[in-house]
Scaffold this motif. Structure first.
Motif, PDB file in Angstrom:
ATOM      1  N   ARG A  68       3.669  -9.563   9.415  1.00 45.08           N
ATOM      2  CA  ARG A  68       4.795 -10.746   9.188  1.00 45.08           C
ATOM      3  C   ARG A  68       5.016 -10.697  10.373  1.00 45.08           C
ATOM      4  NH1 ARG A  68       1.419  -9.491   5.781  1.00 45.08           N
ATOM      5  NH2 ARG A  68       1.706  -9.612   3.074  1.00 45.08           N
ATOM      6  N   VAL A  70       9.127 -12.613  11.402  1.00 48.59           N
ATOM      7  CA  VAL A  70       9.487 -12.371  10.819  1.00 48.59           C
ATOM      8  C   VAL A  70      11.188 -12.110  10.971  1.00 48.59           C
ATOM      9  CG1 VAL A  70      11.260 -11.507   8.458  1.00 48.59           C
ATOM     10  CG2 VAL A  70       9.242 -11.530   7.831  1.00 48.59           C
ATOM     11  N   TYR A  89      18.159  -6.880   2.291  1.00 47.20           N
ATOM     12  CA  TYR A  89      16.787  -7.447   3.153  1.00 47.20           C
ATOM     13  C   TYR A  89      16.680  -8.507   3.103  1.00 47.20           C
ATOM     14  CZ  TYR A  89      13.011  -8.505   5.776  1.00 47.20           C
ATOM     15  OH  TYR A  89      12.507  -8.984   6.820  1.00 47.20           O
ATOM     16  N   GLN A  93      10.704 -15.923   7.470  1.00 46.15           N
ATOM     17  CA  GLN A  93       9.113 -15.571   7.981  1.00 46.15           C
ATOM     18  C   GLN A  93       8.231 -17.517   7.855  1.00 46.15           C
ATOM     19  OE1 GLN A  93       5.164 -13.901   6.265  1.00 46.15           O
ATOM     20  NE2 GLN A  93       7.180 -12.715   5.310  1.00 46.15           N
ATOM     21  N   HIS A 104      -0.655  -6.221   2.068  1.00 51.28           N
ATOM     22  CA  HIS A 104      -0.941  -4.921   2.209  1.00 51.28           C
ATOM     23  C   HIS A 104      -0.126  -4.892   0.822  1.00 51.28           C
ATOM     24  CE1 HIS A 104       2.921  -5.901   4.817  1.00 51.28           C
ATOM     25  NE2 HIS A 104       3.270  -6.838   3.262  1.00 51.28           N
ATOM     26  N   HIS A 106       3.655  -2.388  -1.123  1.00 53.64           N
ATOM     27  CA  HIS A 106       5.069  -1.476  -0.483  1.00 53.64           C
ATOM     28  C   HIS A 106       5.445  -1.246  -2.330  1.00 53.64           C
ATOM     29  CE1 HIS A 106       6.760  -5.144   0.298  1.00 53.64           C
ATOM     30  NE2 HIS A 106       5.624  -5.047   1.442  1.00 53.64           N
ATOM     31  N   ARG A 112      10.187 -14.738  -1.850  1.00 50.11           N
ATOM     32  CA  ARG A 112      10.297 -15.941  -0.840  1.00 50.11           C
ATOM     33  C   ARG A 112      10.908 -17.073  -1.605  1.00 50.11           C
ATOM     34  NH1 ARG A 112       7.572 -11.471   1.046  1.00 50.11           N
ATOM     35  NH2 ARG A 112       6.497 -11.004  -0.147  1.00 50.11           N
ATOM     36  N   HIS A 145      -0.135  -8.534  -1.358  1.00 50.17           N
ATOM     37  CA  HIS A 145      -0.174  -9.526  -0.928  1.00 50.17           C
ATOM     38  C   HIS A 145      -0.029  -9.747   0.563  1.00 50.17           C
ATOM     39  CE1 HIS A 145       3.286  -6.852  -0.586  1.00 50.17           C
ATOM     40  NE2 HIS A 145       3.810  -7.840   0.828  1.00 50.17           N
ATOM     41  N   HIS A 147      -0.647 -13.406   2.990  1.00 48.18           N
ATOM     42  CA  HIS A 147      -0.056 -15.275   2.929  1.00 48.18           C
ATOM     43  C   HIS A 147      -1.255 -16.234   4.422  1.00 48.18           C
ATOM     44  CE1 HIS A 147       3.788 -13.357   1.558  1.00 48.18           C
ATOM     45  NE2 HIS A 147       3.974 -13.059   2.367  1.00 48.18           N
ATOM     46  N   ASP A 163      13.059 -13.817   2.900  1.00 43.99           N
ATOM     47  CA  ASP A 163      12.264 -13.465   2.113  1.00 43.99           C
ATOM     48  C   ASP A 163      13.753 -12.648   1.863  1.00 43.99           C
ATOM     49  OD1 ASP A 163       9.558 -13.175   2.999  1.00 43.99           O
ATOM     50  OD2 ASP A 163       9.655 -12.723   4.555  1.00 43.99           O
ATOM     51  N   LEU A 165      14.285  -8.736   0.271  1.00 50.17           N
ATOM     52  CA  LEU A 165      13.669  -7.703  -0.593  1.00 50.17           C
ATOM     53  C   LEU A 165      14.626  -6.818  -1.135  1.00 50.17           C
ATOM     54  CD1 LEU A 165      11.116  -8.812   1.630  1.00 50.17           C
ATOM     55  CD2 LEU A 165      10.165  -6.884   1.144  1.00 50.17           C
ATOM     56  N   ILE A 167      14.836  -3.644   0.084  1.00 49.62           N
ATOM     57  CA  ILE A 167      14.135  -2.481   1.450  1.00 49.62           C
ATOM     58  C   ILE A 167      15.346  -1.111   0.581  1.00 49.62           C
ATOM     59  CG2 ILE A 167      14.269  -2.036   2.953  1.00 49.62           C
ATOM     60  CD1 ILE A 167      12.439  -4.146   3.537  1.00 49.62           C
TER      61      ILE A 167
END
Ligand code: 1HN
Length: 349
Positions: A68, A70, A89, A93, A104, A106, A112, A145, A147, A163, A165, A167
């Motif tokens: 990614r 970013v 977070y 991006q 990937h 997680h 987004r 997911h 892109h 983005d 998240l 996190i």
């Protein structure tokens, strides 16, 4: 020297420190502050400052190599923690024409918010959606997911999104897992538009059984949101702090589209002078349309389209705009509400 003199206490503190103990009474006021006193500070990132660096990153590394590509927006008071607020977070991006950001999944949920460019897609659990500026797109926890930005006949353009998240929240719980997919672009199992047709029209498939905490809609298109705000601006009274503000929902529950993050879109009419608001959910804003001033904890920050700014927990926030403005925002509100600790206050106009 008696037992409670300063020196005797300090010596005691040092002795117990050796075995990882400390006296609560020296810290009680900090541990249970009278009002939120987090480290997070107000901050604004001008897109015009960030964009050249993001484009330079596009020359330094491919999306494939970076996984990614970013640039992370880090709160100035939380450097080194990949956090824009204590719990969230955010990053910008970039995906260039011809690139794929490999698939990937997680535990962390992602949103987004598309800032610039046309023609890129994101694929989530077997369906693609084309990204347009202002679209709000979801990647649920543990969903595959990837892109891509296919090269069109015209050559295509760079696509940039914000983005968001959870996190730091997932890190707090030490509950994160991640996995790479064997293939860069996941296999597709449904045509584009299926999710929106099934779930995005105030209807559900008749035999639908809810199976997830995350909304089954994964792209909330800007065109629809913008039209709703525009109609409400002309037909409804303004809320003194917010102007016209809508929250995005999970159509199965009426709750937030992502279990850990609430998302909003608001319209401030020309000449709006907003009343002061505060809430315990630190909030990240992305400017979609219009320029103006936001006053956060007494700091005046000027914003223009595509800028990102944050209001920390319980800091006062108000808007002053001369032109019509549209603002997207997100926060950890649903988590605080689930725990029964969320608060807000609105000053009289
Ligand atoms: C991630 O998966 C994405 O899928 C973006 O676009 C940012 C930051 C940390 C961990 C995973 C994405 C991310 C991320």
């Amino acid at each position: 020297m008696n037992n409670n003199s300063k020196g005797v206490r300090e010596a005691f503190y040092q002795r117990i420190n050796e075995i990882n103990l400390f006296p609560l009474w020296e810290q009680l006021h900090n541990l249970v502050p009278q009002a939120p006193a987090g480290a997070c500070v107000p901050a604004l990132w001008r897109y015009s400052d960030v964009r050249p660096h993001l484009m330079e990153a596009g020359e330094l590394i491919t999306a494939q190599e970076a996984v990614r590509r970013v640039l992370v927006l880090e709160n100035p008071a939380l450097r080194g923690q990949a956090s824009i607020t204590s719990s969230l977070y955010a990053g910008l991006q970039l995906i260039l024409p011809g690139e794929i950001a490999p698939s990937h999944r997680h535990s962390q949920s992602a949103l987004r918010f598309v800032i610039e460019g046309q023609g890129a897609y994101t694929a989530v659990d077997g369906e693609r959606t084309t990204m347009s500026p202002g679209d709000f797109i979801i990647t649920p926890s543990w969903a595959w997911h990837d892109h891509g930005n296919p090269v069109e006949a015209e050559g295509g353009e760079p696509v940039v999104w914000l983005d968001g998240l959870d996190i730091p929240l997932v890190r707090f719980f030490d509950a994160g897992f991640a996995q790479n997919c064997d293939v860069a672009a996941q296999p597709l199992s449904r045509p584009e538009g299926t999710s929106l047709a099934r779930f995005g029209n105030n209807m559900l498939p008749v035999n639908h059984v809810p199976g997830s905490l995350t909304s089954p809609i994964f792209n909330y298109p800007y065109l629809r949101t913008r039209e709703a705000l525009d109609t409400l601006l002309r037909q409804s009274p303004l809320e003194p702090c917010d102007g016209v503000k809508l929250r995005y929902i999970n159509p199965e529950t009426g709750g937030s589209p992502i279990p850990t993050m609430a998302t909003f879109m608001q319209l401030l009419p020309r000449g709006f002078r907003g009343a002061t608001y505060r809430s315990t959910d630190a909030t990240v804003f992305s400017v979609v349309e219009g320029s103006g001033v936001v006053v956060i904890a007494g700091q005046r920050l000027s914003f223009t389209p595509k800028d990102t700014f944050i209001a920390p927990s319980w800091s006062s926030i108000s808007f002053e705009v001369d032109e019509e403005c549209v603002l997207f925002s997100f926060s950890d509100r649903p988590v605080q509400q689930a725990l029964g600790i969320w608060r807000e206050s609105r000053d009289p106009a």
